[in-house]
Write a protein that holds these residues in place. Structure first.
Motif, PDB file in Angstrom:
ATOM      1  N   ALA A  73      22.593 -14.774  13.900  1.00 53.87           N
ATOM      2  CA  ALA A  73      23.573 -13.937  14.599  1.00 53.87           C
ATOM      3  C   ALA A  73      23.221 -13.929  16.076  1.00 53.87           C
ATOM      4  CB  ALA A  73      23.567 -12.516  14.046  1.00 53.87           C
ATOM      5  N   SER A  74      24.189 -13.561  16.900  1.00 49.69           N
ATOM      6  CA  SER A  74      23.956 -13.519  18.344  1.00 49.69           C
ATOM      7  C   SER A  74      24.649 -12.326  18.967  1.00 49.69           C
ATOM      8  CB  SER A  74      24.483 -14.790  19.020  1.00 49.69           C
ATOM      9  OG  SER A  74      23.710 -15.906  18.691  1.00 49.69           O
ATOM     10  N   LEU A  75      24.011 -11.806  19.997  1.00 46.12           N
ATOM     11  CA  LEU A  75      24.618 -10.779  20.848  1.00 46.12           C
ATOM     12  C   LEU A  75      24.845 -11.431  22.209  1.00 46.12           C
ATOM     13  CD1 LEU A  75      25.310  -7.730  21.468  1.00 46.12           C
ATOM     14  CD2 LEU A  75      22.955  -7.557  22.318  1.00 46.12           C
ATOM     15  N   ALA A  76      26.058 -11.345  22.705  1.00 50.62           N
ATOM     16  CA  ALA A  76      26.381 -11.887  24.021  1.00 50.62           C
ATOM     17  C   ALA A  76      26.694 -10.736  24.975  1.00 50.62           C
ATOM     18  CB  ALA A  76      27.564 -12.841  23.941  1.00 50.62           C
ATOM     19  N   ILE A  77      26.173 -10.851  26.163  1.00 51.70           N
ATOM     20  CA  ILE A  77      26.448  -9.860  27.214  1.00 51.70           C
ATOM     21  C   ILE A  77      26.968 -10.625  28.420  1.00 51.70           C
ATOM     22  CG2 ILE A  77      25.548  -7.939  28.567  1.00 51.70           C
ATOM     23  CD1 ILE A  77      23.112  -7.906  26.666  1.00 51.70           C
ATOM     24  N   THR A  78      28.196 -10.328  28.820  1.00 55.14           N
ATOM     25  CA  THR A  78      28.781 -10.980  29.985  1.00 55.14           C
ATOM     26  C   THR A  78      28.783 -10.003  31.169  1.00 55.14           C
ATOM     27  OG1 THR A  78      30.999 -10.284  29.336  1.00 55.14           O
ATOM     28  CG2 THR A  78      30.247 -12.431  28.552  1.00 55.14           C
ATOM     29  N   GLY A  79      28.935 -10.550  32.362  1.00 52.80           N
ATOM     30  CA  GLY A  79      28.973  -9.711  33.556  1.00 52.80           C
ATOM     31  C   GLY A  79      27.763  -8.793  33.644  1.00 52.80           C
ATOM     32  N   LEU A  80      26.572  -9.379  33.524  1.00 46.77           N
ATOM     33  CA  LEU A  80      25.331  -8.586  33.490  1.00 46.77           C
ATOM     34  C   LEU A  80      25.279  -7.570  34.626  1.00 46.77           C
ATOM     35  CD1 LEU A  80      22.187 -10.778  32.747  1.00 46.77           C
ATOM     36  CD2 LEU A  80      23.013  -8.778  31.497  1.00 46.77           C
ATOM     37  N   GLN A  81      24.806  -6.376  34.259  1.00 46.22           N
ATOM     38  CA  GLN A  81      24.620  -5.315  35.236  1.00 46.22           C
ATOM     39  C   GLN A  81      23.184  -4.809  35.152  1.00 46.22           C
ATOM     40  OE1 GLN A  81      27.615  -2.293  34.582  1.00 46.22           O
ATOM     41  NE2 GLN A  81      29.312  -3.752  34.766  1.00 46.22           N
ATOM     42  N   ALA A  82      22.705  -4.235  36.233  1.00 43.89           N
ATOM     43  CA  ALA A  82      21.334  -3.728  36.274  1.00 43.89           C
ATOM     44  C   ALA A  82      21.074  -2.734  35.150  1.00 43.89           C
ATOM     45  CB  ALA A  82      21.064  -3.091  37.633  1.00 43.89           C
ATOM     46  N   GLU A  83      22.080  -1.943  34.809  1.00 37.47           N
ATOM     47  CA  GLU A  83      21.920  -0.923  33.761  1.00 37.47           C
ATOM     48  C   GLU A  83      21.779  -1.531  32.364  1.00 37.47           C
ATOM     49  OE1 GLU A  83      25.654   0.345  35.105  1.00 37.47           O
ATOM     50  OE2 GLU A  83      26.590   0.290  33.127  1.00 37.47           O
ATOM     51  N   ASP A  84      21.990  -2.835  32.224  1.00 40.68           N
ATOM     52  CA  ASP A  84      21.835  -3.488  30.923  1.00 40.68           C
ATOM     53  C   ASP A  84      20.376  -3.786  30.620  1.00 40.68           C
ATOM     54  OD1 ASP A  84      24.792  -5.522  31.516  1.00 40.68           O
ATOM     55  OD2 ASP A  84      24.609  -3.488  30.698  1.00 40.68           O
ATOM     56  N   GLU A  85      19.508  -3.612  31.596  1.00 38.80           N
ATOM     57  CA  GLU A  85      18.086  -3.889  31.391  1.00 38.80           C
ATOM     58  C   GLU A  85      17.534  -2.912  30.351  1.00 38.80           C
ATOM     59  OE1 GLU A  85      15.758  -5.729  34.604  1.00 38.80           O
ATOM     60  OE2 GLU A  85      14.543  -3.898  34.504  1.00 38.80           O
ATOM     61  N   ALA A  86      17.128  -3.460  29.204  1.00 38.92           N
ATOM     62  CA  ALA A  86      16.705  -2.641  28.071  1.00 38.92           C
ATOM     63  C   ALA A  86      16.155  -3.563  26.983  1.00 38.92           C
ATOM     64  CB  ALA A  86      17.885  -1.839  27.517  1.00 38.92           C
ATOM     65  N   ASP A  87      15.743  -2.961  25.883  1.00 35.29           N
ATOM     66  CA  ASP A  87      15.338  -3.715  24.697  1.00 35.29           C
ATOM     67  C   ASP A  87      16.508  -3.742  23.722  1.00 35.29           C
ATOM     68  OD1 ASP A  87      12.168  -2.053  24.927  1.00 35.29           O
ATOM     69  OD2 ASP A  87      12.700  -4.045  25.654  1.00 35.29           O
ATOM     70  N   TYR A  88      16.708  -4.892  23.081  1.00 32.81           N
ATOM     71  CA  TYR A  88      17.820  -5.066  22.143  1.00 32.81           C
ATOM     72  C   TYR A  88      17.287  -5.495  20.784  1.00 32.81           C
ATOM     73  CZ  TYR A  88      20.795  -4.687  26.217  1.00 32.81           C
ATOM     74  OH  TYR A  88      21.428  -4.210  27.338  1.00 32.81           O
ATOM     75  N   TYR A  89      17.849  -4.900  19.734  1.00 32.70           N
ATOM     76  CA  TYR A  89      17.393  -5.167  18.369  1.00 32.70           C
ATOM     77  C   TYR A  89      18.579  -5.521  17.465  1.00 32.70           C
ATOM     78  CZ  TYR A  89      13.080  -2.767  19.728  1.00 32.70           C
ATOM     79  OH  TYR A  89      11.912  -2.393  20.356  1.00 32.70           O
ATOM     80  N   CYS A  90      18.378  -6.509  16.595  1.00 33.80           N
ATOM     81  CA  CYS A  90      19.345  -6.759  15.536  1.00 33.80           C
ATOM     82  C   CYS A  90      18.838  -6.073  14.267  1.00 33.80           C
ATOM     83  CB  CYS A  90      19.555  -8.256  15.306  1.00 33.80           C
ATOM     84  SG  CYS A  90      18.078  -9.187  14.864  1.00 33.80           S
ATOM     85  N   GLN A  91      19.751  -5.813  13.342  1.00 35.13           N
ATOM     86  CA  GLN A  91      19.400  -5.107  12.102  1.00 35.13           C
ATOM     87  C   GLN A  91      20.329  -5.554  10.983  1.00 35.13           C
ATOM     88  OE1 GLN A  91      21.274  -1.521  11.236  1.00 35.13           O
ATOM     89  NE2 GLN A  91      20.679  -2.228   9.193  1.00 35.13           N
ATOM     90  N   SER A  92      19.778  -5.657   9.785  1.00 34.14           N
ATOM     91  CA  SER A  92      20.586  -5.986   8.616  1.00 34.14           C
ATOM     92  C   SER A  92      19.915  -5.393   7.383  1.00 34.14           C
ATOM     93  CB  SER A  92      20.729  -7.508   8.491  1.00 34.14           C
ATOM     94  OG  SER A  92      21.642  -7.838   7.472  1.00 34.14           O
ATOM     95  N   TYR A  93      20.381  -5.808   6.219  1.00 33.23           N
ATOM     96  CA  TYR A  93      19.795  -5.353   4.957  1.00 33.23           C
ATOM     97  C   TYR A  93      19.291  -6.574   4.207  1.00 33.23           C
ATOM     98  CZ  TYR A  93      19.336  -3.365   0.289  1.00 33.23           C
ATOM     99  OH  TYR A  93      18.849  -2.962  -0.922  1.00 33.23           O
ATOM    100  N   ASP A  94      18.071  -6.463   3.676  1.00 33.43           N
ATOM    101  CA  ASP A  94      17.498  -7.569   2.929  1.00 33.43           C
ATOM    102  C   ASP A  94      17.565  -7.266   1.442  1.00 33.43           C
ATOM    103  OD1 ASP A  94      15.284  -9.179   1.602  1.00 33.43           O
ATOM    104  OD2 ASP A  94      15.292 -10.045   3.609  1.00 33.43           O
ATOM    105  N   SER A  95      18.286  -8.100   0.698  1.00 37.29           N
ATOM    106  CA  SER A  95      18.511  -7.820  -0.718  1.00 37.29           C
ATOM    107  C   SER A  95      17.281  -8.133  -1.570  1.00 37.29           C
ATOM    108  CB  SER A  95      19.714  -8.627  -1.227  1.00 37.29           C
ATOM    109  OG  SER A  95      19.520 -10.000  -0.980  1.00 37.29           O
TER     110      SER A  95
END
Lengths: 111, 122
Positions: A73-95
């Motif tokens: 999976a992918s997260l895309a961020i366009t038009g980057l802004q200074a306020e986007d500076e952070a940590d990003y996490y993906c999450q799902s369920y493992d069967s």
């Protein structure tokens, strides 16, 4: 070692587009389980950015988008802004684990 | 507005116990699964435990199974996490989160608290 693998860091200049990948396996992203994305600034409550693979909660700008294919999976961020500076996490369920799983997190730096 | 507020974090010796609480408002608490997620110093977020809303079924990460116990009091809109046999590696900020989604595989954490800090040290 996280069940979902993310790059430790990504960076981009203001206005640019960046993507954050999330790689799983046949027991999580390779199933019908959804993938979700969170933004976390240290010292604050994490915030959901994308839920159900590609849906944005009210208030999240359309600069943020999610996609998935196979066991990734992918997260895309366009038009980057200074306020986007952070940590990003993906999450799902493992069967197989019968557990909710999170990626190791990606630190986004806006240059 | 959904509000989630954790409390109970403290400094505790290895082998000790602690109970965390999470008070909530702004939604029909019994209808929703709730979870605890933690973040150790310098590490990422780690799911710890979930309890079902109507079912009350409980789920635990392998790292805490047999030591931690999640529970809820639907009359008080409050979630709990009992931490026993604490280890240094349990040192973390513990977040309480409301979960939502149509199926187990679609559940995600849609509202989070600010967290409560647990430090395990002698």
């Amino acid at each position: 070692q996280s069940v979902l693998t993310q790059p430790p860091s990504v960076s981009g200049a203001p206005g640019q587009r960046v993507t954050i990948s999330c790689t799983g396996s046949n027991s999580n992203l390779g199933t019908t389980s959804d993938v979700h994305w969170y933004q976390h600034l240290p010292g604050t409550a994490p915030k959901v950015l994308i839920y159900g693979n590609n849906n944005r909660p009210l208030g999240v700008p359309d600069r943020f988008s999610g996609s998935r294919s196979g066991t990734s999976a992918s997260l895309a961020i366009t038009g980057l802004q200074a306020e986007d500076e952070a940590d990003y996490y993906c999450q799902s369920y493992d069967s197989s684990l019968r557990a909710w799983v999170l990626g190791g997190g990606t630190k986004l730096t806006v240059l | 507005e959904v509000q989630v507020l954790e409390s109970g974090g403290d400094l505790v010796h290895p082998g000790g116990s602690l109970r965390l609480s999470c008070t909530t408002s702004g939604f029909t608490f019994p209808h929703y699964a709730m979870a605890w997620v933690r973040q150790a110093p310098g590490k990422g977020l780690e799911w710890v435990s979930t309890i079902g809303g109507t079912t009350g079924n409980t789920y635990y990460a392998d790292s805490v199974k047999g030591r931690f116990s999640i529970s809820r009091d639907n009359s008080k809109n409050t979630l709990y996490l009992q931490l026993n046999s604490l280890r240094a590696e349990d040192t973390a900020i513990y977040y309480c989160a409301k979960m939502t989604g149509p199926t187990v595989g679609a559940l995600y954490f849609d509202s989070w608290g600010q967290g409560t800090r647990v430090t395990v040290s002698s």
